[in-house]
Scaffold this motif. Structure first.
Motif, PDB file in Angstrom:
ATOM      1  N   SER A  73       0.854  -1.185   0.000  1.00  0.00           N
ATOM      2  CA  SER A  73       0.000   0.000   0.000  1.00  0.00           C
ATOM      3  C   SER A  73       0.888   1.233   0.000  1.00  0.00           C
ATOM      4  O   SER A  73       2.055   1.182   0.433  1.00  0.00           O
ATOM      5  CB  SER A  73      -0.937   0.022   1.209  1.00  0.00           C
ATOM      6  OG  SER A  73      -0.226   0.266   2.411  1.00  0.00           O
ATOM      7  N   PRO A  77      -2.977   2.049   5.113  1.00  0.00           N
ATOM      8  CA  PRO A  77      -4.302   1.839   4.513  1.00  0.00           C
ATOM      9  C   PRO A  77      -5.419   1.726   5.541  1.00  0.00           C
ATOM     10  O   PRO A  77      -5.185   1.470   6.730  1.00  0.00           O
ATOM     11  CB  PRO A  77      -4.123   0.501   3.790  1.00  0.00           C
ATOM     12  CG  PRO A  77      -3.166  -0.250   4.678  1.00  0.00           C
ATOM     13  CD  PRO A  77      -2.205   0.794   5.199  1.00  0.00           C
ATOM     14  N   ARG A  78      -6.626   1.918   5.047  1.00  0.00           N
ATOM     15  CA  ARG A  78      -7.838   1.517   5.748  1.00  0.00           C
ATOM     16  C   ARG A  78      -8.398   0.303   5.007  1.00  0.00           C
ATOM     17  O   ARG A  78      -7.829  -0.141   4.022  1.00  0.00           O
ATOM     18  CB  ARG A  78      -8.834   2.673   5.789  1.00  0.00           C
ATOM     19  CG  ARG A  78      -8.318   3.880   6.563  1.00  0.00           C
ATOM     20  CD  ARG A  78      -9.365   4.968   6.650  1.00  0.00           C
ATOM     21  NE  ARG A  78      -8.885   6.108   7.438  1.00  0.00           N
ATOM     22  CZ  ARG A  78      -9.608   7.180   7.710  1.00  0.00           C
ATOM     23  NH1 ARG A  78     -10.859   7.273   7.237  1.00  0.00           N
ATOM     24  NH2 ARG A  78      -9.110   8.170   8.431  1.00  0.00           N
ATOM     25  N   THR A  81      -8.892   0.989   1.277  1.00  0.00           N
ATOM     26  CA  THR A  81      -7.813   1.636   0.538  1.00  0.00           C
ATOM     27  C   THR A  81      -7.298   0.734  -0.584  1.00  0.00           C
ATOM     28  O   THR A  81      -7.118  -0.470  -0.383  1.00  0.00           O
ATOM     29  CB  THR A  81      -6.649   1.978   1.487  1.00  0.00           C
ATOM     30  OG1 THR A  81      -7.115   2.864   2.507  1.00  0.00           O
ATOM     31  CG2 THR A  81      -5.499   2.638   0.735  1.00  0.00           C
ATOM     32  N   GLN A  82      -7.044   1.311  -1.747  1.00  0.00           N
ATOM     33  CA  GLN A  82      -6.474   0.543  -2.851  1.00  0.00           C
ATOM     34  C   GLN A  82      -5.105   0.000  -2.436  1.00  0.00           C
ATOM     35  O   GLN A  82      -4.248   0.714  -1.940  1.00  0.00           O
ATOM     36  CB  GLN A  82      -6.307   1.418  -4.089  1.00  0.00           C
ATOM     37  CG  GLN A  82      -5.763   0.663  -5.304  1.00  0.00           C
ATOM     38  CD  GLN A  82      -5.452   1.589  -6.468  1.00  0.00           C
ATOM     39  OE1 GLN A  82      -4.897   2.673  -6.275  1.00  0.00           O
ATOM     40  NE2 GLN A  82      -5.808   1.186  -7.675  1.00  0.00           N
ATOM     41  N   SER A  83      -4.921  -1.290  -2.643  1.00  0.00           N
ATOM     42  CA  SER A  83      -3.638  -1.931  -2.360  1.00  0.00           C
ATOM     43  C   SER A  83      -3.294  -2.834  -3.534  1.00  0.00           C
ATOM     44  O   SER A  83      -4.118  -3.055  -4.425  1.00  0.00           O
ATOM     45  CB  SER A  83      -3.697  -2.726  -1.057  1.00  0.00           C
ATOM     46  OG  SER A  83      -4.655  -3.758  -1.154  1.00  0.00           O
ATOM     47  N   TYR A 104      -7.804  -3.035   0.482  1.00  0.00           N
ATOM     48  CA  TYR A 104      -6.806  -3.655   1.356  1.00  0.00           C
ATOM     49  C   TYR A 104      -7.348  -4.876   2.105  1.00  0.00           C
ATOM     50  O   TYR A 104      -6.737  -5.941   2.093  1.00  0.00           O
ATOM     51  CB  TYR A 104      -6.263  -2.632   2.357  1.00  0.00           C
ATOM     52  CG  TYR A 104      -5.382  -3.283   3.396  1.00  0.00           C
ATOM     53  CD1 TYR A 104      -4.133  -3.790   3.041  1.00  0.00           C
ATOM     54  CD2 TYR A 104      -5.818  -3.448   4.709  1.00  0.00           C
ATOM     55  CE1 TYR A 104      -3.328  -4.436   3.966  1.00  0.00           C
ATOM     56  CE2 TYR A 104      -5.013  -4.085   5.646  1.00  0.00           C
ATOM     57  CZ  TYR A 104      -3.780  -4.579   5.262  1.00  0.00           C
ATOM     58  OH  TYR A 104      -2.994  -5.233   6.192  1.00  0.00           O
ATOM     59  N   ARG A 176      -2.213  -1.805   8.443  1.00  0.00           N
ATOM     60  CA  ARG A 176      -2.919  -0.758   9.170  1.00  0.00           C
ATOM     61  C   ARG A 176      -2.182  -0.342  10.441  1.00  0.00           C
ATOM     62  O   ARG A 176      -2.516   0.667  11.059  1.00  0.00           O
ATOM     63  CB  ARG A 176      -4.344  -1.213   9.489  1.00  0.00           C
ATOM     64  CG  ARG A 176      -5.239  -1.278   8.259  1.00  0.00           C
ATOM     65  CD  ARG A 176      -6.565  -1.932   8.531  1.00  0.00           C
ATOM     66  NE  ARG A 176      -6.398  -3.352   8.833  1.00  0.00           N
ATOM     67  CZ  ARG A 176      -7.411  -4.204   8.981  1.00  0.00           C
ATOM     68  NH1 ARG A 176      -8.662  -3.764   8.841  1.00  0.00           N
ATOM     69  NH2 ARG A 176      -7.185  -5.466   9.248  1.00  0.00           N
TER      70      ARG A 176
END
Length: 257
Positions: A73, A77-78, A81-83, A104, A176
């Motif tokens: 990431s 990230p949450r 979130t794009q990962s 994510y 995270r």
């Protein structure tokens, strides 16, 4: 259609720079390469491996072919979130990277066998095959760092990256948790990577020679693994009790015979 690049084929060369070399080189790179639109950003990774660390042990033996799997990431990230799930392979010095994106939480659950990804693709099929080939793959190490990326002014395929604050950990293996862990580099050092699709630029080679900058073999995951195993060995020696063997388990936990 994806807005990010999914497939890479290039040569990647690594260099370890002192603070002085870094500052001098950045000055000389003006006009040759420019910092991309993201500036300095945090990159967080979880590397996956077998319980006996088969992938990284093989990589450190420097075979002709090696491969790794990671979840990445940009920033902490949450869940949504794009990962990126990435397979990175190296054959005869050429790096091949293939990746897909997903939220994510879903990407992490997929890699841990808790769900499947909704979107099917050729790369997803390759990742499925990778997971099937290496039994027991699980989160093995988190690696994070702060990166400045530059692109060539005349050759956009030329990429130069500078990483600092490279940290590793084998606990709390969830991105995270953020960019935390133990440093791999000394204060002021940067790990530079030059990524090229074509011939190495002569002007860049001349710069490196004048500044005393030479290529090295360096793996962030590999260096973290070396630190981990050295610590386990030292702990096993310290905790020998009454002649009984003491065996290190994963992540530094000790078991007494």
């Amino acid at each position: 259609m994806s807005q990010f690049r999914e497939v890479f084929k290039r040569t990647e060369i690594k260099y370890l720079l002192s603070a002085e070399q870094y500052e001098a080189l950045r000055q000389r790179l003006q006009g040759l390469a420019e910092v991309d639109q993201y500036g300095e950003c945090d990159i967080l990774n979880i590397y996956y491996d077998t319980p006996d660390f088969q992938l990284i042990r093989t990589s450190l033996e420097k075979p002709v072919y090696k491969e790794k799997l990671r979840l990445r990431s940009y920033g902490t990230p949450r869940e949504e979130t794009q990962s990126f799930i990435e397979i990175k392979k190296k054959y005869n010095g050429v790096v091949y990277k293939r990746r897909i994106d997903a939220p994510y939480r879903r990407a992490k659950d997929y890699l841990e066998g808790k769900c499947d990804l909704l979107r099917q693709s050729q790369i997803k099929s390759e990742i499925d095959a990778f997971l099937e080939s290496y039994k027991g793959l699980r989160p093995a190490m988190a690696i994070s760092y702060k990166r400045i990326a530059m692109a060539g002014v005349e050759d956009p395929d030329l990429r130069i990256t500078f990483d600092r604050r490279i940290c590793w950990r084998t606990d709390r293996l969830d991105l995270r948790e953020g960019a935390v862990g133990e440093d791999l580099l000394q204060s002021g050092q940067r790990l530079m990577e030059v990524k090229i699709a074509n011939a190495f630029p002569l002007e860049l080679a001349r710069m490196f020679s004048e500044l005393g900058i030479f290529p090295i073999s360096y793996s962030k995951f590999g260096e973290g693994y070396k630190r981990m195993t050295a610590r386990q060995l030292a702990a096993a020696m310290v905790y020998r009790v009454a002649g009984a063997a003491v065996y290190p388990k994963e992540q530094g936990e000790m078991v007494y015979a």
